[in-house]
Design a protein around this motif. Structure first.
Motif, PDB file in Angstrom:
ATOM      1  N   SER A 480       0.851  -1.195   0.000  1.00 14.32           N
ATOM      2  CA  SER A 480       0.000   0.000   0.000  1.00 14.32           C
ATOM      3  C   SER A 480       0.876   1.230   0.000  1.00 14.32           C
ATOM      4  N   VAL A 483      -2.722   5.516   2.324  1.00 15.25           N
ATOM      5  CA  VAL A 483      -3.949   5.078   2.987  1.00 15.25           C
ATOM      6  C   VAL A 483      -4.638   6.298   3.580  1.00 15.25           C
ATOM      7  N   ILE A 488      -7.446   2.927  -0.064  1.00 19.32           N
ATOM      8  CA  ILE A 488      -6.111   2.340  -0.003  1.00 19.32           C
ATOM      9  C   ILE A 488      -5.557   2.328  -1.423  1.00 19.32           C
ATOM     10  N   ALA A 562      -3.499  -3.474   5.400  1.00 25.34           N
ATOM     11  CA  ALA A 562      -3.416  -2.018   5.541  1.00 25.34           C
ATOM     12  C   ALA A 562      -4.493  -1.561   6.497  1.00 25.34           C
TER      13      ALA A 562
END
Length: 684
Positions: A480, A483, A488, A562
């Motif tokens: 990722s 975020v 994301i 994430a």
């Protein structure tokens, strides 16, 4: 009334007189920019123009259609220094035709139809420095044709039909161009030019370069021997330490070894195009510290890790790669046809997560054998099996990679040379496809072009533990990048690079923090190296998995986690997050409020005016079309308000569809009996 003009300045008078003089002395159908320079272009005349001033120094007669010359054409032109007769229709040069031109330095006879150079055609030209005879049909030159041209600096004879060359005894000659004739052998007796700096012998059919000839040319700095029949690197060049420009392109040289070029450290321009090179050794930059221009076009390069240094070296050193569009990859298939200079370092497939021990043969030494020979000899191109040196580890010859395999129907004994077992890592099986390209069949748990990627969820095989060094921290295939509380941004670059043949990516994500953990699946094209998951819940942990589109569930799946950020709450109340919404609402509310105020004011005004109006006043317009200015004064004294054309009431604002507002131009439909002229709308 007289108008006095300033007197003409002496300089202006000089210009006028000079222009008149030039126009009067200039030959017909020619232009004379200066008193000493005459240009006659495309006159369409078969003869030299008449009336050329004796003081002329430069005479340009190219593309005139001139078919013949006589000595009388140049009588009286003993001041002429430059004569351009190129692109005409001359077939011969009469004896001593240029003898009157005793001051001539430059003579251009290129692109005519001359077939023979006689003995005396250049007699008397003792000051001639440049003679251009290229692009004619010259088959023979009299042995004494160039006698007396002792001041000649440049002689260009390229593009003719010469099969032999008279002895060129020219002590001052600096440039000699003999390209594209038929001169398969040249010796020191042919070129007695000790000060020659540039020699061009491209396409003359040379099978070898005479050692004695090169030894006699001790001042040579530029040599073009491209397009000949040289099967080995000329030994005479191994000691050419003063060479600055060298072209070896288009010769069947076979393996080009670094040791052949190790004494050419002064080179600034090098052309090694069309030599069947598959790679360039990493020692190359150390050999040529002064290189500025490099040409390596039309070679079947193997764009593997051993060549990853090349594009960055070009950029770092500021080296010009000539014929860039013709310098492309041949192997592996994923890069076939790509421009070599534009590849990024990561695209060469260099390993980043493993370290190979020194006791094991890896694909690095096998994939580009052209750059790994013995400790003293390193070649640019692949060698035949019989010519390969032995590897120090196992005394077995290093197998070459084919430059351009055209068929997969190879003899089984020969296939081992083109597809050895050590090509593929982690137990992969090497084979040739239908196009003759090398490809690897990877066992379960591995992937990549050469099976160099091992999936983390499978234990390594005992063979892998022996052949591979300890694994460092793996770079994740997906990760990722950014975020937020509701999104994301996924990085899929590495996942796509390691799986170049996938049709697409199946993304599966679920919320591990919420009550609903059902997976959500998306299909993403393989051309999307980044993808954003939106509509997520704040302050939650999500797991995201990627797998090849169309593959069985769980096959080659890579996952990451994430955590979305917590949602920000303002203590002063709700705020508008979207600036676009703000820019749309504020003008709309302001205009709506303005319309309400206008309507209320006009309504009150009309009501009061009707109540207090006297006489035969008749109002035939709507309240929205009345004037506001002066209403109050008129109500107080009973008089009509005065019109002010610059302050007319606008029509209601309308939206034009782009979140901007325009006001319609006012049309004066209101008529009254106060005998005032109506006002037309203004468009400015």
């Amino acid at each position: 009334m007289k108008v006095l003009l300033p007197p003409l300045t002496p300089f202006l008078v000089f210009l006028l007189l000079t222009d008149d003089t030039l126009s009067s002395n200039c030959p017909k159908d020619c232009s004379c920019s200066t008193p000493e320079s005459i240009l006659c272009f495309q006159r369409r005349s078969s003869t030299i123009p008449q009336g050329i001033p004796p003081a002329t120094k430069s005479l340009y007669l190219f593309a005139n259609g001139i078919e013949g010359l006589t000595r009388e054409d140049f009588n009286g032109l003993d001041s002429l220094e430059m004569l351009d007769l190129s692109q005409n229709k001359l077939t011969e040069l009469p004896e001593r035709v240029f003898e009157p031109l005793s001051s001539l330095n430059n003579l251009d006879l290129s692109s005519n139809q001359i077939t023979h150079i006689s003995e005396g055609c250049f007699q008397g030209m003792v000051l001639l420095e440049r003679l251009y005879l290229y692009s004619n049909h010259i088959k023979t030159i009299h042995p004494a044709a160039f006698n007396g041209l002792e001041q000649l600096l440049e002689l260009k004879l390229q593009g003719n039909q010469l099969t032999s060359l008279p002895t060129l005894s020219m002590p001052q000659l600096l440039l000699l161009d003999l390209r594209f004739n038929v001169l398969p052998s040249l010796g020191p007796s042919d070129l007695q030019t000790p000060n020659l700096e540039s020699l061009k012998l491209a396409g003359v059919g040379l099978k070898n370069l005479d050692d004695e000839l090169m030894a006699s040319l001790g001042n040579l700095h530029a040599l073009d021997i491209s397009g000949n029949q040289l099967e080995t690197f000329p030994p005479a060049l191994k000691e050419a330490r003063e060479m600055i420009h060298l072209s070896l392109a288009g010769n069947p040289l076979g393996p080009l070894k670094l040791e052949d070029l190790q004494n050419l450290g002064e080179l600034q321009e090098l052309d090694i195009s069309s030599l069947s090179l598959q790679g360039i050794p990493e020692d190359f930059p150390q050999l040529f510290p002064h290189i500025k221009k490099l040409t390596v076009a039309e070679n079947p390069f193997n764009c593997l890790c051993t060549l990853a240094w090349f594009p960055s070296w070009l950029r770092t050193r500021g080296i010009t790669l000539e014929r860039t569009e013709e310098t492309r990859c041949h192997f592996p298939p994923i890069h076939a046809g790509k421009v070599l200079e534009r590849l990024e370092h990561r695209e060469f497939g260099c390993p980043t997560t493993t370290t190979v021990t020194t006791t094991v043969k890896t694909s690095t030494t096998v994939s580009v054998p052209l750059t790994t020979l013995s400790s003293t000899t390193r070649a640019f191109v692949a060698l035949k099996p019989s010519d390969m040196p032995l590897d120090a580890a196992d005394d077995s010859p290093l197998p070459p990679v084919p430059a351009s395999p055209s068929s997969s129907s190879l003899d089984p004994d020969m296939e081992q040379w083109f597809c050895p077992s050590t090509t593929c890592l982690n137990g992969g099986t090497c084979r040739l496809d239908q196009r003759g390209q090398v490809e690897c069949t990877c066992p379960q748990g591995t992937s990549g072009i050469y099976c160099e990627i091992r999936n983390n969820h499978l234990p390594p095989s005992p063979e892998d533990e022996v052949s591979m060094a300890p694994v460092t921290a793996d770079e994740p295939d997906i990760s990722s990048l950014h975020v937020t509380s509701t999104s994301i941004l996924l990085d899929l670059h590495r996942y796509i690079e390691m799986r170049p043949n996938i049709r697409g990516i199946r993304l599966t994500y679920r919320n591990l923090s919420g009550p609903d953990r059902r997976p959500v699946q998306l299909s993403v094209p393989a051309s999307y190296p980044e993808y954003t998951l939106r509509g997520l819940r704040p302050n939650c942990t999500y797991t995201v998995c990627a797998s090849p589109l169309g593959a069985p569930s769980g096959m080659d799946s890579v996952c990451t986690e994430a955590h979305t950020a917590a949602q920000q709450h303002s203590t002063t109340g709700a705020q508008v997050k979207d600036k676009r919404l703000t820019t749309m609402l504020v003008p709309a509310l302001a205009i709506l409020l303005l319309l309400v105020l206008i309507a209320a004011s006009v309504g009150v005004a009309c009501y009061l005016r009707r109540k207090r109006a006297k006489g035969n006043i008749d109002l035939d317009c709507e309240p929205s079309q009345l004037e506001l200015e002066g209403v109050k004064d008129g109500l107080d004294n009973g008089a009509l308000p005065q019109k002010h054309p610059e302050l007319m009431i606008p029509e209601p604002a309308v939206q034009n569809g782009n979140l901007e507002y325009e006001v319609l131009l006012l049309q004066d439909h209101c008529t009254s009996n106060n005998n005032m002229s109506s006002h037309k709308p203004s468009y400015f």
